[in-house]
Design a protein around this motif. Structure first.
Motif, PDB file in Angstrom:
ATOM      1  N   ARG A   2       0.842  -1.181   0.000  1.00  0.00           N
ATOM      2  CA  ARG A   2       0.000   0.000   0.000  1.00  0.00           C
ATOM      3  C   ARG A   2       0.882   1.238   0.000  1.00  0.00           C
ATOM      4  N   GLN A  54      -4.435   2.190   4.087  1.00  0.00           N
ATOM      5  CA  GLN A  54      -5.645   1.477   3.690  1.00  0.00           C
ATOM      6  C   GLN A  54      -5.925   0.237   4.532  1.00  0.00           C
ATOM      7  N   ASN A  55      -4.919  -0.271   5.233  1.00  0.00           N
ATOM      8  CA  ASN A  55      -5.070  -1.496   6.012  1.00  0.00           C
ATOM      9  C   ASN A  55      -4.489  -1.247   7.397  1.00  0.00           C
ATOM     10  N   ARG A  70     -14.625   4.064  17.650  1.00  0.00           N
ATOM     11  CA  ARG A  70     -15.649   3.213  17.037  1.00  0.00           C
ATOM     12  C   ARG A  70     -16.954   3.983  16.829  1.00  0.00           C
ATOM     13  N   ARG A  73     -16.464   6.110  13.789  1.00  0.00           N
ATOM     14  CA  ARG A  73     -16.410   5.280  12.580  1.00  0.00           C
ATOM     15  C   ARG A  73     -17.795   4.762  12.191  1.00  0.00           C
ATOM     16  N   ASP A  74     -18.553   4.313  13.179  1.00  0.00           N
ATOM     17  CA  ASP A  74     -19.776   3.576  12.893  1.00  0.00           C
ATOM     18  C   ASP A  74     -21.043   4.436  12.854  1.00  0.00           C
ATOM     19  N   ARG A 156     -14.740   8.933   7.624  1.00  0.00           N
ATOM     20  CA  ARG A 156     -14.364   8.368   6.322  1.00  0.00           C
ATOM     21  C   ARG A 156     -12.992   7.709   6.399  1.00  0.00           C
ATOM     22  N   LYS A 159     -13.166   4.319   8.164  1.00  0.00           N
ATOM     23  CA  LYS A 159     -14.184   3.397   7.648  1.00  0.00           C
ATOM     24  C   LYS A 159     -13.721   1.947   7.626  1.00  0.00           C
ATOM     25  N   HIS A 160     -12.496   1.701   7.198  1.00  0.00           N
ATOM     26  CA  HIS A 160     -12.003   0.332   7.067  1.00  0.00           C
ATOM     27  C   HIS A 160     -10.982  -0.032   8.155  1.00  0.00           C
ATOM     28  N   ALA A 161     -10.821   0.833   9.156  1.00  0.00           N
ATOM     29  CA  ALA A 161      -9.833   0.563  10.209  1.00  0.00           C
ATOM     30  C   ALA A 161     -10.368  -0.471  11.200  1.00  0.00           C
ATOM     31  N   ASP A 162      -9.491  -1.339  11.636  1.00  0.00           N
ATOM     32  CA  ASP A 162      -9.775  -2.299  12.700  1.00  0.00           C
ATOM     33  C   ASP A 162      -9.383  -1.609  14.006  1.00  0.00           C
TER      34      ASP A 162
END
Length: 271
Positions: A2, A54-55, A70, A73-74, A156, A159-162
């Motif tokens: 990435r 991105q990851n 969280r 994000r959610d 935004r 959005k894809h973060a753990d």
């Protein structure tokens, strides 16, 4: 692999030791390409929001902070709605301090956390041994309690973060060769009177600093790229004298529990 993307979101909270002002020093030391991004002391997340990997796995031992991330994000619009209804008022602030926030939803935790962060003294987040927030009301005329546009930009970015409630050691279970880990722990104090590690009820002492050094060394041996920030205290030089590169950089600290702890200081960037 990435590639790094330029960031647009800004940290949505003030944080002791926040890294926005040091991004120009940190970015050249970040690998230009990497697989996963890990930030085990996420704090204000300045480097994450700047890089927009991105990851990403973002983690912290401060569960309320994790739940705040969280919540944004959610359900950022719900957080915005709640924050927009909160007044800048001492009595309301004192009432919010007493709320049993851990029994609430992530949205309520996020609004609570951001409100107290924006209206409490000097932007501190501090708790006692019983995990009770104990920062006094801040002396602000018109603080920005709800920056809706930035909260949406942060949502935004996340959005894809753990996002995990986890100790820093847990990065050993997930980081792989080719990944990048940035550690920004509570700093080793420059003097006995400057220690401030009350982001969680457990604190962060020298035993934890030594364990962090060992985790960083293990990651490097596995082929994981590592970057750390810490103070320029003699103990930090001692901890990282073998197997690490150290660079001293100037930083201005505007958030501190003592007025004489603010101003220009030297910090270390370690890799």
């Amino acid at each position: 692999m990435r590639e790094i993307l330029p960031g647009v979101a800004r940290p949505f909270i003030k944080w002791v030791g926040g890294k926005r002002q040091l991004l120009s020093e940190l970015e050249p030391r970040v690998p230009s390409r990497f697989n996963g991004y890990h930030e085990p002391f996420v704090g204000g997340g300045a480097l994450f929001f700047h890089l927009l990997p991105q990851n990403a796995v973002l983690s912290d031992t401060n569960e309320r902070l994790v739940r705040t991330y969280r919540g944004i994000r959610d359900a950022v619009e719900d957080v915005v709605d709640l924050l927009s209804s909160y007044p800048h008022d001492r009595d309301f602030f004192l009432q919010m301090r007493t709320v049993d926030i851990d029994a609430k939803s992530d949205v309520e935790v996020a609004a609570w956390f951001i409100y107290l962060n924006r209206t409490g003294f000097n932007g501190l987040y501090r708790v006692n041994r019983n995990n009770v927030y104990n920062v006094p009301f801040g002396d602000y005329e018109n603080p920005t309690i709800c920056d809706a546009d930035n909260l949406r930009a942060c949502a935004r970015a996340l959005k894809h973060a753990d996002i995990r409630h986890a100790s820093f050691e847990s990065v050993l279970d997930r980081a792989r060769p080719g990944d990048f880990v940035y550690f920004d722990p509570p700093y080793v104090p420059l003097s006995a009177s400057s220690s401030f590690t009350s982001y969680t009820s457990g604190g962060f002492g020298m035993a934890e600093q030594e364990k962090l050094r060992d985790v960083a060394r293990e990651l490097k041996a596995r082929g994981v790229r590592v970057l750390l920030s810490n103070s320029s205290a003699p103990d930090v030089y001692r901890l990282y004298e073998d197997g690490f590169e150290l660079a001293e950089v100037g930083a201005t600290r505007a958030i501190n529990c003592k007025g004489n702890g603010r101003g220009r200081i030297q910090e270390l960037i370690i890799r």
